[in-house]
Scaffold this active site. Sequence first.
Site, PDB file in Angstrom:
ATOM      1  N   ALA A  66       0.860  -1.178   0.000  1.00  0.00           N
ATOM      2  CA  ALA A  66       0.000   0.000   0.000  1.00  0.00           C
ATOM      3  C   ALA A  66       0.901   1.233   0.000  1.00  0.00           C
ATOM      4  O   ALA A  66       2.054   1.172   0.430  1.00  0.00           O
ATOM      5  CB  ALA A  66      -0.893  -0.021   1.227  1.00  0.00           C
ATOM      6  N   GLY A 109       0.682  -4.976   0.886  1.00  0.00           N
ATOM      7  CA  GLY A 109      -0.505  -5.055   0.046  1.00  0.00           C
ATOM      8  C   GLY A 109      -0.242  -5.728  -1.296  1.00  0.00           C
ATOM      9  O   GLY A 109      -1.165  -6.275  -1.907  1.00  0.00           O
ATOM     10  N   GLU A 112      -0.630  -9.245  -0.590  1.00  0.00           N
ATOM     11  CA  GLU A 112      -2.056  -9.469  -0.297  1.00  0.00           C
ATOM     12  C   GLU A 112      -2.904  -9.415  -1.568  1.00  0.00           C
ATOM     13  O   GLU A 112      -3.857 -10.181  -1.716  1.00  0.00           O
ATOM     14  CB  GLU A 112      -2.528  -8.430   0.726  1.00  0.00           C
ATOM     15  CG  GLU A 112      -1.878  -8.669   2.092  1.00  0.00           C
ATOM     16  CD  GLU A 112      -2.074  -7.500   3.051  1.00  0.00           C
ATOM     17  OE1 GLU A 112      -1.570  -6.399   2.731  1.00  0.00           O
ATOM     18  OE2 GLU A 112      -2.705  -7.669   4.095  1.00  0.00           O
ATOM     19  N   GLU A 132       4.730  -4.981   7.222  1.00  0.00           N
ATOM     20  CA  GLU A 132       3.998  -3.917   7.924  1.00  0.00           C
ATOM     21  C   GLU A 132       4.513  -3.708   9.342  1.00  0.00           C
ATOM     22  O   GLU A 132       4.481  -2.591   9.866  1.00  0.00           O
ATOM     23  CB  GLU A 132       2.493  -4.238   7.962  1.00  0.00           C
ATOM     24  CG  GLU A 132       1.795  -4.126   6.612  1.00  0.00           C
ATOM     25  CD  GLU A 132       1.831  -5.408   5.794  1.00  0.00           C
ATOM     26  OE1 GLU A 132       2.598  -6.338   6.139  1.00  0.00           O
ATOM     27  OE2 GLU A 132       1.087  -5.479   4.800  1.00  0.00           O
TER      28      GLU A 132
END
Length: 258
Positions: A66, A109, A112, A132
């Site tokens: 992200a 992300g 993911e 993260e």
Amino acid sequence: MTEYSTILVSTDARVGKITLNRPESLNALNTTMMEEVVRAATELDASPEIGAILITGSDKAFAAGADITEMAEQDHQGMYAADWFRRWDDLTRLRTPIVAAVNGYALGGGCELAMMADVIVAGEGARFGQPEINLGVIPGMGASQRLTRSVGKAKAMDMILTGRRIHAEEAERIGLVSRVVADEDTLAQATKVAELIASKSKPAAQMAKEAVGAAFDSTLHQGLTLERRMFHAMFSLEDQSEGMRAFREKREPQWRHR
Ligand code: CAA
């Protein structure tokens, strides 16, 4: 033709391809990219001409996570009000099978998003990780659930608690990716997988995806019942009679693709 600013979209041989295209930030997934990926995939999913969706990035990065720049100044109220990342759920509800072609970094992300795909083809140099923890947060696009369901507690805890990156070879060994190929072959091999899926009976491929997906979201009994009911329902499809007739007549089936 829909205009996009963070992705490229093309279609060929019943496969819709989405290429993440923010090279300046290693395909960091910002809000615009999330909206565009989900919108493009939803349009492809609705097209009768499309039987599989391929998502890929660049040689250096599938996606490095992200967008940290976009998130850095957010507060709880803003995150909660926007229900940050919720839109990704819409991608996982599509019925068209999704193949991810992963080269380079698939972190946070990015890992993911790859896990939202149904089949992951990785180049041997690909790196997967959930870093993260090094940013003082936890995964927010599904890793605590999808990674754990894919690879089990031992490996998921290891990756999520330490932020350790793993190579494609380990990712394949632990069940995170479907196939590992030479880096230069990743896109071609993933395209072949997508084309092969797209060449099958469309309702059979969609129901297969739905049935396997149910294994992640139901009890064994519920999943087995769903599978059996779907199997029964297929006997209302022309593709079922065509597929079985073609086998008996020793010829290739001609799918209706609808
Ligand atoms: N968000 C925003 N920008 C990013 C980014 C990210 N996730 N990852 C890389 N970039 C940017 C860098 O800031 C850099 O930009 P500038 O040139 O303007 O400085 C550019 O992309 C190139 O990156 P690097 O110079 O860092 O490239 P590198 O080859 O030295 O390192 C890397 C590559 C190891 C992937 C490193 O960029 C990195 O660690 N990126 C962050 C990975 C990460 O922490 N991801 C998790 C994000 S949080 C998340 O994803 C939450 C969730 O669960 C959804």
